[in-house]
Design a protein around this motif. Structure first.
Motif, PDB file in Angstrom:
ATOM      1  N   GLN A  75       0.829  -1.202   0.000  1.00  0.00           N
ATOM      2  CA  GLN A  75       0.000   0.000   0.000  1.00  0.00           C
ATOM      3  C   GLN A  75       0.873   1.266   0.000  1.00  0.00           C
ATOM      4  O   GLN A  75       1.914   1.313   0.626  1.00  0.00           O
ATOM      5  N   ARG A  76       0.424   2.267  -0.702  1.00  0.00           N
ATOM      6  CA  ARG A  76       1.012   3.606  -0.656  1.00  0.00           C
ATOM      7  C   ARG A  76       2.534   3.604  -0.874  1.00  0.00           C
ATOM      8  O   ARG A  76       3.290   4.134  -0.049  1.00  0.00           O
ATOM      9  N   THR A  77       2.970   3.039  -1.956  1.00  0.00           N
ATOM     10  CA  THR A  77       4.419   2.990  -2.214  1.00  0.00           C
ATOM     11  C   THR A  77       5.025   4.383  -2.350  1.00  0.00           C
ATOM     12  O   THR A  77       6.229   4.555  -2.164  1.00  0.00           O
ATOM     13  N   GLY A  78       4.182   5.366  -2.638  1.00  0.00           N
ATOM     14  CA  GLY A  78       4.683   6.731  -2.745  1.00  0.00           C
ATOM     15  C   GLY A  78       5.221   7.269  -1.433  1.00  0.00           C
ATOM     16  O   GLY A  78       5.936   8.272  -1.418  1.00  0.00           O
ATOM     17  N   GLY A  79       4.881   6.598  -0.314  1.00  0.00           N
ATOM     18  CA  GLY A  79       5.373   7.026   0.990  1.00  0.00           C
ATOM     19  C   GLY A  79       6.638   6.315   1.427  1.00  0.00           C
ATOM     20  O   GLY A  79       7.082   6.468   2.574  1.00  0.00           O
ATOM     21  N   TYR A  80       7.252   5.557   0.529  1.00  0.00           N
ATOM     22  CA  TYR A  80       8.433   4.779   0.904  1.00  0.00           C
ATOM     23  C   TYR A  80       9.653   5.634   1.210  1.00  0.00           C
ATOM     24  O   TYR A  80      10.591   5.169   1.859  1.00  0.00           O
ATOM     25  N   ASP A  81       9.652   6.876   0.755  1.00  0.00           N
ATOM     26  CA  ASP A  81      10.788   7.743   1.081  1.00  0.00           C
ATOM     27  C   ASP A  81      10.867   7.999   2.583  1.00  0.00           C
ATOM     28  O   ASP A  81      11.934   8.308   3.114  1.00  0.00           O
ATOM     29  N   ARG A  82       9.739   7.878   3.277  1.00  0.00           N
ATOM     30  CA  ARG A  82       9.710   8.094   4.733  1.00  0.00           C
ATOM     31  C   ARG A  82       9.978   6.821   5.522  1.00  0.00           C
ATOM     32  O   ARG A  82      10.098   6.859   6.750  1.00  0.00           O
ATOM     33  N   ALA A  83      10.067   5.694   4.826  1.00  0.00           N
ATOM     34  CA  ALA A  83      10.319   4.413   5.506  1.00  0.00           C
ATOM     35  C   ALA A  83      11.759   4.355   6.017  1.00  0.00           C
ATOM     36  O   ALA A  83      12.665   4.942   5.429  1.00  0.00           O
ATOM     37  N   GLU A  84      11.943   3.649   7.116  1.00  0.00           N
ATOM     38  CA  GLU A  84      13.294   3.369   7.601  1.00  0.00           C
ATOM     39  C   GLU A  84      13.756   1.995   7.134  1.00  0.00           C
ATOM     40  O   GLU A  84      14.948   1.738   6.996  1.00  0.00           O
ATOM     41  N   ILE A  85      12.783   1.119   6.908  1.00  0.00           N
ATOM     42  CA  ILE A  85      13.059  -0.229   6.417  1.00  0.00           C
ATOM     43  C   ILE A  85      11.961  -0.613   5.429  1.00  0.00           C
ATOM     44  O   ILE A  85      10.782  -0.363   5.684  1.00  0.00           O
ATOM     45  N   ILE A  86      12.347  -1.217   4.306  1.00  0.00           N
ATOM     46  CA  ILE A  86      11.387  -1.739   3.336  1.00  0.00           C
ATOM     47  C   ILE A  86      11.699  -3.214   3.121  1.00  0.00           C
ATOM     48  O   ILE A  86      12.836  -3.575   2.785  1.00  0.00           O
ATOM     49  N   LEU A  87      10.711  -4.069   3.350  1.00  0.00           N
ATOM     50  CA  LEU A  87      10.873  -5.496   3.129  1.00  0.00           C
ATOM     51  C   LEU A  87      10.162  -5.895   1.846  1.00  0.00           C
ATOM     52  O   LEU A  87       9.012  -5.503   1.624  1.00  0.00           O
ATOM     53  N   VAL A  88      10.829  -6.662   1.012  1.00  0.00           N
ATOM     54  CA  VAL A  88      10.208  -7.167  -0.205  1.00  0.00           C
ATOM     55  C   VAL A  88      10.406  -8.681  -0.262  1.00  0.00           C
ATOM     56  O   VAL A  88      11.368  -9.218   0.292  1.00  0.00           O
ATOM     57  N   GLY A  89       9.499  -9.349  -0.935  1.00  0.00           N
ATOM     58  CA  GLY A  89       9.609 -10.800  -1.059  1.00  0.00           C
ATOM     59  C   GLY A  89       8.368 -11.379  -1.700  1.00  0.00           C
ATOM     60  O   GLY A  89       7.331 -10.706  -1.804  1.00  0.00           O
TER      61      GLY A  89
END
Length: 271
Positions: free
Chosen positions: A137-151
């Motif tokens: 959800q809301r990938t446009g907010g990923y710049d504010r993430a500290e950690i992004i998990l993908v899989g």
């Protein structure tokens, strides 16, 4: 009196409890600066000797403090040497710390909790962020993430993200790699742009097949051939974009969360 001390929290598990106990003691010495680091999953003498070598390289002969919660006494004993001040987290620690730091403890009940009043607000903010950015959800907010998990599906992205937020205070987003992304051999630009704080979760096709079969027995989604294709494509994408990876197979959520933060070099971040 010491003005700065190197401190290590060593454990045969995640070292989260070790850190909490150690910090609750050391906060009684607010005038002394601390350089802190967790060293988790020290389960063998080899692990312990490797940890000691790291500690000595980092701290030299400056008598670093090591808070230790290792059940195996032989492994724990590796840290008991003249160059290190080792605490096994049993009684009388404040008395001993007063002697070693050449300072009087405040001995103020609840000081650590009172000093860190802002922490709950930050943790609530992290939890809200993680919920809002769950499952792509809301990938446009990923710049504010500290950690992004993908899989790929069923690799544990959501539970690990939630643990990172609720127990460690990190804003953690997670993104499912669907057949569309895998077949197109691409990731969203929001992830590629933030790949330095992204971790790819990996798993063997056989293990993934067993997990999927438990809920979707006999489905195309759960077939071993499907699992092989998806895991291979995911690993190729990780390599293409230089995304660091953690294997989730047979590991607890707590262990994975600590490994993710270590991999990204944020295990020493003050929350």
């Amino acid at each position: 009196m010491w003005t700065v001390k190197d401190v290590y929290y060593v454990s045969d598990s995640t070292a989260l409890l070790t850190e909490d106990i150690g910090k609750s003691l050391l906060c009684q010495f607010p005038a002394i600066g601390l350089n802190e680091e967790k060293i988790p999953f020290v389960k063998t003498r080899y692990d312990a000797e490797k940890a000691v070598a790291h500690i000595m390289e980092q701290s030299g002969g400056l008598q670093p403090l090591v808070f230790c919660t290792i059940i195996d006494s032989d492994v724990c004993a590796v840290f008991d040497r003249a160059e290190i001040e080792m605490f096994d987290l049993y009684g009388g620690l404040l008395d001993r710390l007063e002697r070693k730091l050449e300072a009087e403890a405040l001995r103020q009940p609840g000081f650590f909790r009172n000093r860190d009043d802002a922490k709950p607000d930050k943790r609530v903010e992290a939890i809200h962020y993680t919920i809002e950015h769950d499952d792509g959800q809301r990938t446009g907010g990923y710049d504010r993430a500290e950690i992004i998990l993908v899989g790929v599906s069923r690799t544990g992205k959501t539970p690990v993200s939630v643990y990172l937020a609720t127990h460690m205070g990190f804003k953690a987003a997670n993104f499912p790699m669907t057949a569309d992304h895998l077949a197109a051999y691409e990731l969203p630009a929001d992830i590629v742009r933030n790949r330095k704080k992204t971790v790819g979760l990996t798993i063997s096709p056989q293990f993934l097949h067993r997990i999927r079969e438990e809920r979707y027995k006999g489905s195309t989604y759960a077939r071993l051939a499907t699992c092989r294709t998806e895991t291979r494509q995911a690993e190729q994408l990780y390599m293409r974009h230089g995304i660091k990876t953690v294997n989730t197979e047979g590991k607890s959520i707590e262990e994975l969360a600590v490994q993710v933060t270590q991999l990204l070099g944020i295990s020493k971040k003050k929350r």
